[in-house]
Motif scaffolding. Sequence first.
Motif, PDB file in Angstrom:
ATOM      1  N   GLU A 160     -23.215  53.312  11.319  1.00 13.90           N
ATOM      2  CA  GLU A 160     -22.132  52.416  11.705  1.00 13.90           C
ATOM      3  C   GLU A 160     -21.662  51.563  10.528  1.00 13.90           C
ATOM      4  N   ILE A 161     -22.592  51.272   9.622  1.00 11.15           N
ATOM      5  CA  ILE A 161     -22.229  50.412   8.487  1.00 11.15           C
ATOM      6  C   ILE A 161     -21.300  51.142   7.526  1.00 11.15           C
ATOM      7  N   LEU A 162     -21.291  52.508   7.594  1.00 17.95           N
ATOM      8  CA  LEU A 162     -20.415  53.273   6.706  1.00 17.95           C
ATOM      9  C   LEU A 162     -18.944  52.969   6.968  1.00 17.95           C
ATOM     10  N   LYS A 163     -18.630  52.539   8.184  1.00 14.29           N
ATOM     11  CA  LYS A 163     -17.235  52.215   8.489  1.00 14.29           C
ATOM     12  C   LYS A 163     -16.757  50.993   7.720  1.00 14.29           C
ATOM     13  N   VAL A 187     -13.698  49.190   3.655  1.00 10.59           N
ATOM     14  CA  VAL A 187     -13.124  47.839   3.650  1.00 10.59           C
ATOM     15  C   VAL A 187     -13.631  47.055   2.453  1.00 10.59           C
ATOM     16  N   TRP A 188     -14.940  47.158   2.182  1.00 15.36           N
ATOM     17  CA  TRP A 188     -15.500  46.476   1.014  1.00 15.36           C
ATOM     18  C   TRP A 188     -14.835  46.951  -0.278  1.00 15.36           C
ATOM     19  N   GLY A 234     -27.022  49.198  -5.096  1.00 19.84           N
ATOM     20  CA  GLY A 234     -28.229  48.945  -4.327  1.00 19.84           C
ATOM     21  C   GLY A 234     -27.946  48.230  -3.024  1.00 19.84           C
ATOM     22  N   ALA A 235     -27.004  47.287  -3.038  1.00 22.28           N
ATOM     23  CA  ALA A 235     -26.649  46.575  -1.811  1.00 22.28           C
ATOM     24  C   ALA A 235     -26.038  47.525  -0.782  1.00 22.28           C
ATOM     25  N   LEU A 236     -25.215  48.474  -1.229  1.00 22.14           N
ATOM     26  CA  LEU A 236     -24.642  49.455  -0.310  1.00 22.14           C
ATOM     27  C   LEU A 236     -25.732  50.334   0.300  1.00 22.14           C
ATOM     28  N   GLY A 237     -26.649  50.769  -0.555  1.00 22.30           N
ATOM     29  CA  GLY A 237     -27.729  51.608  -0.050  1.00 22.30           C
ATOM     30  C   GLY A 237     -28.610  50.877   0.947  1.00 22.30           C
TER      31      GLY A 237
END
Length: 324
Positions: free
Chosen positions: A42-45, A49-50, A30-33
């Motif tokens: 842009e957050i997909l980059k 890393v996470w 849920g946090a990723l979504g």
Amino acid sequence: MDEVVLRRRGFVFSPDRPLQIAGYVLGFAGALGLAYLLGGREILKIFPVWIVMIVAFSLYPMKVLIADRDGVSILSRGGRTRLSWDRIAKIVVFDRAGGRVTVGIRTEPDDATRARPWTRLAEVMRRIGPAPRLLRVPGRDEPFALAFETVCGGVQASELADRFRRSVPVPIAELRSGDAEPYSVRAPFRSALPDAAFLAVWNGLIGTIWVVVTVRQDARAWIPLGVMFAGFCLILTEQLIPRAALMADGTGLRFGEEFLAWDEIQAIRLGAATDGTDLIIRTTAAAALVEPEVRRRLTGTHVDPARLAAAVPPGITVDHTTVT
């Protein structure tokens, strides 16, 4: 003396708590979504890393316990905590199903009853955390409670007990070999109810504010927020599942959060109570100096005297009497 080092994976969930695992997975998904909805492509980059960081932290074998000539160094939240040998009463090695080995440390009890509510908050964090490493201070209300307990891998219980026995100046709980089956009794921990209520109210208040603000930014945010809420509900539900209130195995007797090795027990008496079972343990040797007779009420449990007697070693009597 030789140094004894115990390692365990960093971010480890207990396999016997599947709801907790599912809850954290849903929370992370849920946090990723939510991050994607609010941050865009842009957050997909950052996602790789996470994932790399989580995997690395999960697989890296940290030194969770180091026993040397000066005492024991324990990895806990906020750094390392050291216990000197004069504070440690016993080291216990539990052999668990699936090849897991658990090491527990029992310290000399504190003179005062455990403080509230800060100790209660620490207990909440210890139950919810994926790898509980909080150091507790046993008080006079639970003098035989384990101050620290951790799972370690890559070693057999008997081998680890021998290493401790050769290297440390404190008693080691003997591993009793034999064909006797371990016996455990589960019961709901009523102390978990106020903890669950606190978490529900606290997260409900904070969560409601967060949901209102987030949904105003993007109406689709209720979907990942719903996934995160489902994960929270699973974690909360896991806290209410009955756990072992009494466990008798080859190492000793656990009742609630406390532990006594078989060489510290003379006799066990069971008594029927209106809301559970009364447990009376007559201790021996050093344990008797702390509490010669341990009386505990196991609420919501029924203990089978025959099965308990079959799990204890010869020389320890198990009586079933009416206790008033």
